[in-house]
Design an enzyme around this catalytic site. Structure first.
Site, mmCIF file in Angstrom:
data_model
loop_
_atom_site.group_PDB
_atom_site.id
_atom_site.type_symbol
_atom_site.label_atom_id
_atom_site.label_comp_id
_atom_site.label_asym_id
_atom_site.label_seq_id
_atom_site.Cartn_x
_atom_site.Cartn_y
_atom_site.Cartn_z
ATOM 1 N N ASP A 39 0.822 -1.204 0.000
ATOM 2 C CA ASP A 39 0.000 0.000 0.000
ATOM 3 C C ASP A 39 0.859 1.258 0.000
ATOM 4 O O ASP A 39 2.077 1.204 0.189
ATOM 5 C CB ASP A 39 -0.898 0.021 1.247
ATOM 6 C CG ASP A 39 -1.893 -1.126 1.269
ATOM 7 O OD1 ASP A 39 -2.147 -1.711 0.207
ATOM 8 O OD2 ASP A 39 -2.419 -1.422 2.364
ATOM 9 N N TYR A 96 5.718 -9.959 7.081
ATOM 10 C CA TYR A 96 5.660 -8.517 7.313
ATOM 11 C C TYR A 96 6.079 -8.222 8.745
ATOM 12 O O TYR A 96 5.862 -9.037 9.651
ATOM 13 C CB TYR A 96 4.239 -7.983 7.116
ATOM 14 C CG TYR A 96 3.804 -7.811 5.681
ATOM 15 C CD1 TYR A 96 3.977 -6.596 5.022
ATOM 16 C CD2 TYR A 96 3.204 -8.853 4.992
ATOM 17 C CE1 TYR A 96 3.555 -6.435 3.712
ATOM 18 C CE2 TYR A 96 2.788 -8.699 3.678
ATOM 19 C CZ TYR A 96 2.963 -7.484 3.048
ATOM 20 O OH TYR A 96 2.555 -7.328 1.745
#
Length: 246
Positions: free
Chosen positions: A51, A109
């Site tokens: 993102d 992540y």
């Protein structure tokens, strides 16, 4: 043969990885550079999307070169002219039509929270001045490990219908003034990691009992989870590809 490169980037400089009509993206920046190198447009295909403002330590990308350049020379050519917020780490030849996004075994992540505001790291950490209860966060996190429908942790504006994903590991660790969330899974929904981080922070602030996480997950309702944590604390840390292409 197709070429696969591995890049890393400072996401604070871009409106995400994938090409879009408005805003500067990693994919568009790389495509412009490859067009300069090969003197014609080159289509690229990534292994993952990030993102806006999310950084990455690794991102595999493939493209079909119009003519042959040795992999080491491709790396040098890219790094010589690309924006310094992006760095090409390596290049290799892979089979025609190979798509890394179809070959991902898992992704990892990291989300970093800090109590010590450091301006030089403000694009990589989420500053919260309060002490977080790491034990409570880990208790809540444990409910998410495994294969589940993660509808509660997916942005409402997604067009994905299948929201079942598998989380292999989710740890919450204290390191001095930092709390680091590390999550590995076979795939992630839109904003999933950031919503998980935002929800775990609520438990870390001791505003809710961590066992509530079980109910949030079971509800399959985005409204049951808490706010989405800011993008700048998130890092795509690692992508494990199947076979020998990693």
């Amino acid at each position: 043969m197709r070429v696969m490169i591995d890049i890393c980037y400072d996401g604070s400089k871009f409106e995400g990885f994938a090409s879009q009509p408005h805003g500067r993206t990693v994919a568009d920046t790389l495509a412009i550079v490859l067009e300069k190198i090969y003197k014609q447009p080159v289509s690229i295909f990534g292994s993952s999307r990030t993102d806006s403002k999310v950084s990455a330590k690794t991102q595999y990308i493939v493209f079909d070169p119009p003519f042959t350049i040795e992999p080491d020379n491709i790396v040098r050519a890219i790094n010589a002219i690309i924006d310094k917020a992006i760095y090409c780490k390596s290049a290799q030849l892979v089979p025609d039509r190979y798509m890394p996004r179809h070959d991902v075994e898992y992704k990892t992540y990291k989300y970093t929270i800090t109590r010590e505001y450091r301006p030089m790291y403000r694009h990589l950490e989420y500053f919260i001045r309060h002490q977080l209860n790491v034990e409570a966060m880990q208790t809540a996190a444990n409910y998410l490990v495994g294969t589940h429908d993660f509808s509660s942790f997916c942005s409402a504006n997604t067009d994905v219908t299948d929201k079942v994903r598998t989380i292999f590991d989710l740890s919450v660790e204290q390191d001095d003034n930092q709390v680091v969330l590390t999550i590995s899974g076979d795939g992630f929904l839109y904003n999933m990691v950031r919503i998980i981080a935002g929800t775990l922070i609520v438990f870390g602030l001791e505003k809710e009992n961590p066992d509530l996480m079980q109910e949030i997950l079971a509800s399959k309702d985005r409204a049951a989870a808490y706010s989405t944590a800011p993008a700048h604390g998130l890092m795509l840390e690692y992508i494990k590809l199947k076979g020998s292409h990693e």
